[in-house]
Design an enzyme around this catalytic site. Sequence first.
Site, PDB file in Angstrom:
ATOM      1  N   LYS A  18       0.889   0.472  14.818  1.00  0.00           N
ATOM      2  CA  LYS A  18       2.238   0.372  15.361  1.00  0.00           C
ATOM      3  C   LYS A  18       2.507  -0.908  16.154  1.00  0.00           C
ATOM      4  CE  LYS A  18       4.147   3.645  13.566  1.00  0.00           C
ATOM      5  NZ  LYS A  18       3.798   2.867  12.407  1.00  0.00           N
ATOM      6  N   HIS A  76       0.848  -1.180   0.000  1.00  0.00           N
ATOM      7  CA  HIS A  76       0.000   0.000   0.000  1.00  0.00           C
ATOM      8  C   HIS A  76       0.888   1.237   0.000  1.00  0.00           C
ATOM      9  CE1 HIS A  76      -4.061  -1.795   1.561  1.00  0.00           C
ATOM     10  NE2 HIS A  76      -3.494  -2.539   0.630  1.00  0.00           N
ATOM     11  N   TYR A 124      -9.326   6.150   6.617  1.00  0.00           N
ATOM     12  CA  TYR A 124      -9.508   6.613   7.986  1.00  0.00           C
ATOM     13  C   TYR A 124     -10.475   7.787   7.929  1.00  0.00           C
ATOM     14  CZ  TYR A 124      -5.376   3.922   9.460  1.00  0.00           C
ATOM     15  OH  TYR A 124      -4.474   2.919   9.737  1.00  0.00           O
ATOM     16  N   PRO A 169      -4.786   0.998  18.099  1.00  0.00           N
ATOM     17  CA  PRO A 169      -4.468   0.473  16.768  1.00  0.00           C
ATOM     18  C   PRO A 169      -4.511   1.508  15.655  1.00  0.00           C
ATOM     19  CG  PRO A 169      -6.707  -0.101  17.374  1.00  0.00           C
ATOM     20  CD  PRO A 169      -6.095   0.540  18.587  1.00  0.00           C
ATOM     21  N   TYR A 203       3.921   6.639   9.956  1.00  0.00           N
ATOM     22  CA  TYR A 203       3.087   5.497   9.589  1.00  0.00           C
ATOM     23  C   TYR A 203       3.910   4.407   8.902  1.00  0.00           C
ATOM     24  CZ  TYR A 203      -1.327   3.192   8.275  1.00  0.00           C
ATOM     25  OH  TYR A 203      -2.377   2.295   8.147  1.00  0.00           O
TER      26      TYR A 203
END
Length: 395
Positions: A298, A76, A205, A294, A386
């Site tokens: 991580k 991704h 998100y 979550p 990220y």
Amino acid sequence: MTTTIRTRVAIIGAGPAGLLLSHLLAKAGIESIVIDQRSRDEIESTIRAGILEQGTVEILESRGASSRVRRVGSRHDGIELRFAGEGHRIDFPSLVGRSVWLYPQHEVLKDLIAARLTEGQDLRFGVTAERVEDAASDRPRVIATDADGAPLVIEADFVVGADGSRSVARAAVTGSSSGGYFREYPFAWFGILCEAPPSAEELIYSNSPDGFALVSQRSATVQRMYFQCDRDADTQAYSEAELWDALQKRVPGTTLKEGPIFQRDVLRFRSFVAHELLRGRVALIGDAAHTVPPTGAKGMNLAVADVLILERALRALLLENDDRLIAAFPEHALKRIWKAQHFSWWMTSMLHVAPDASDFDRRRQLGELRSVVESEAGSTYLAEAYTGWPLETAG
């Protein structure tokens, strides 16, 4: 009759941290025993999140721990932040030159278990650790019961607690099974697993007036989705139609691909860091040492970072009788742990609607999101954290 066995490193927990540590120690010629109270089938079949940082993927591949992560996993190159009815893509390669891989944790565990058993690892399922004794000595011991319920003692040069958030080993290090810095959030995630194709190519998100939602994936045919809920939500209180309505309402602009829901759960949000990571010859890694919400993906990646630092220290201690790196292990590990705690908290607070949020709080939150997506510097920070900070791989 009690069975006593001897090893160099006793590892409690056959999760990603414990198995990867045993794998790296074996490469260095250091014997270990890994125990876990679960069965192999339970470990390999429990479907869990699996966003791997690029550094994690490179470690698994280069150290021979997984040959499938790139072949079966899905790369991704970004995520979408959605708010105020609009989507904003964070392009990882253009910002930081890195990506992440969707590769569920149970697949990582299948790879690690297969690799360890192929190489003759002493890996014992169904063994329950009860406590760790003599942590301050040079011969710590794990007191356990084997798969048949018989007493088992493992004597070692070093003991590692990689046994998750309900760690047995933690008490030997911190003096308490719950000894640590702790924060509980005033909301949870209602999660579903469903049989359906992906609703989006990358994770979404979404911040909405009704609360947060995450559109995620597990495979080409199984999808994982979450929406913000009360901590005490009843998983059976919703019909399937109500669950889909709740999710769809929070991701305007994307039509979710629905399918039969075969698992429901409520995931409470907690942040935790143990007061101590090391006492004598017992150390904590992974969820035994820390847990994060979550939202920032991580958890497993932070466990891998712990392992790399601890493995270097154990090589120095057990092969060269040099205790400087093991003494410094907590300080080195905690730098990344607290960075990950901050990033996970930041993502969580930016994307969720707090139960007591005022109109000011809501507008401030939208201003924060715009500051991220409309600024290259803001987007770069998110992408950098990220996809993962550099790992300590030298030596």
